[in-house]
Design an enzyme around this catalytic site. Sequence first.
Site, short mmCIF file in Angstrom:
data_model
loop_
_atom_site.label_atom_id
_atom_site.label_comp_id
_atom_site.label_asym_id
_atom_site.label_seq_id
_atom_site.Cartn_x
_atom_site.Cartn_y
_atom_site.Cartn_z
N ASP A 79 97.65 -39.50 12.48
CA ASP A 79 96.38 -39.91 11.88
C ASP A 79 95.24 -38.90 12.06
OD1 ASP A 79 96.64 -40.66 14.63
OD2 ASP A 79 94.83 -41.87 14.47
N GLU A 137 96.72 -43.37 16.10
CA GLU A 137 96.59 -43.17 17.54
C GLU A 137 95.14 -43.31 18.00
OE1 GLU A 137 95.73 -41.72 21.27
OE2 GLU A 137 95.07 -40.57 19.54
N HIS A 363 87.91 -33.62 18.24
CA HIS A 363 86.98 -34.54 17.58
C HIS A 363 85.68 -33.85 17.16
CE1 HIS A 363 89.03 -38.45 19.20
NE2 HIS A 363 89.89 -37.48 18.97
ZN LIG Z 1 91.89 -37.64 19.30
ZN LIG Z 2 94.82 -36.67 19.65
#
Ligand SMILES: [Zn+2]
Ligand SMILES: [Zn+2]
Length: 390
Positions: A79, A137, A363
């Site tokens: 994902d 996840e 991220h």
């Molecule tokens: Zn992550």
């Molecule tokens: Zn990850």
Amino acid sequence: MIDFKSEAQDLFSYMQDLRRDFHRHPELGFQELRTAGIVARDLTELGLEVSTGIGKTGVVATLEGSQPGPVLLVRFDMDALPIQEETNAEYASQTPGVMHACGHDGHTAIGLTVAKMLNAHKDDLGGTVKFVFQPAEEGLGGAQAMVADGVLENPRPDRCLSLHLWNDKPFGWIGITPGPAMSASDRFTVMMSGRGGHGAAPHLTIDPVVAGAQVVTALQNIVSRDVDPLESAVVTVTSMRGGEAFNVIPEAVELRGTIRTFKPAIREVVLKRFGEIVSGVSNAMGCQADVDLQSITPAVINDPELAGQVLEVANAVYPQAEISTQERTMGSEDMAFMMDDIPGCYFFIGSADHERGLDAGHHHPKFDFNEDALITGAALMAAVVWDFLR
Ligand SMILES: [Zn+2]
Ligand SMILES: [Zn+2]
């Protein structure tokens, strides 16, 4: 030992093309239909027995060796994240607001390459490899959904393995940590209710803003006063909301945040003290506090024996690499739900490249990594499986 390093090198363009394709077309958790379709297509082409729709959008494929033997589960997540990409990469996301900013595009490409390599040597393998391509996840419950759909049964794995490309460390570094490696994650929401009123007449109100501020401050004492200084824990308040106007004391304030711990005993202490401090301080300030605590994931705890075996293989395949046995992070990972049941090992593949500026953290909207790390990940994973099942 088969030279998986040069086999993975030979498959680099296959792996890179896949990774870049996934990167251009990222999909959020439980929406990975396009990705899962490519995964199922390539696994089917290898002649593996493939099941789709496991845990909503997950894919499972089994590779049978030529002789009976243990069952090994290898898991890769698929994902992406709700982030607007800010890299100028030629393969940047074509979907506004969605980005592979954690490297799961790379994991999926690694997984397919590992399947391709091991399939070519299946006549020399004993046992079964269960390839698991997991959705969602990033905090949405993909691992639990796959477990609920029976991924840990028929056949039941004896051991499980997973990996993460790791931009906290440079390419050439490998992290294999026996014992706790990633933390347990708990999420809290606290609603503090007082009595609203005019901002100029605080004596006629019960001010939840002041009470909330005291709670945020008092919570800092858990890690500093209640947790053994040689242990690790995090209590972070990430959101404090309440009130709209400069002259109105609101009725209520909502606090949200996260709690991270490695050891169950420490987690117990932190959660107990969290509840006591929130209700104690709220009471003292005349507020009513409603606490909602949710467990997100258990800790990732590597089986020491299996981690030792992975370490041995890593030393043999990558004798020049910097291999750490101490890497731990307060980040969490839902692979913990599989490892809670099946002894496993979760390892890290250094992927940052400072010279080329491919070193933004996971991220981050500028996240990208050195794609040579795909080779390291695929070669090491294939070699570990081979070592376990040969
Ligand atoms: Zn992550
Ligand atoms: Zn990850």
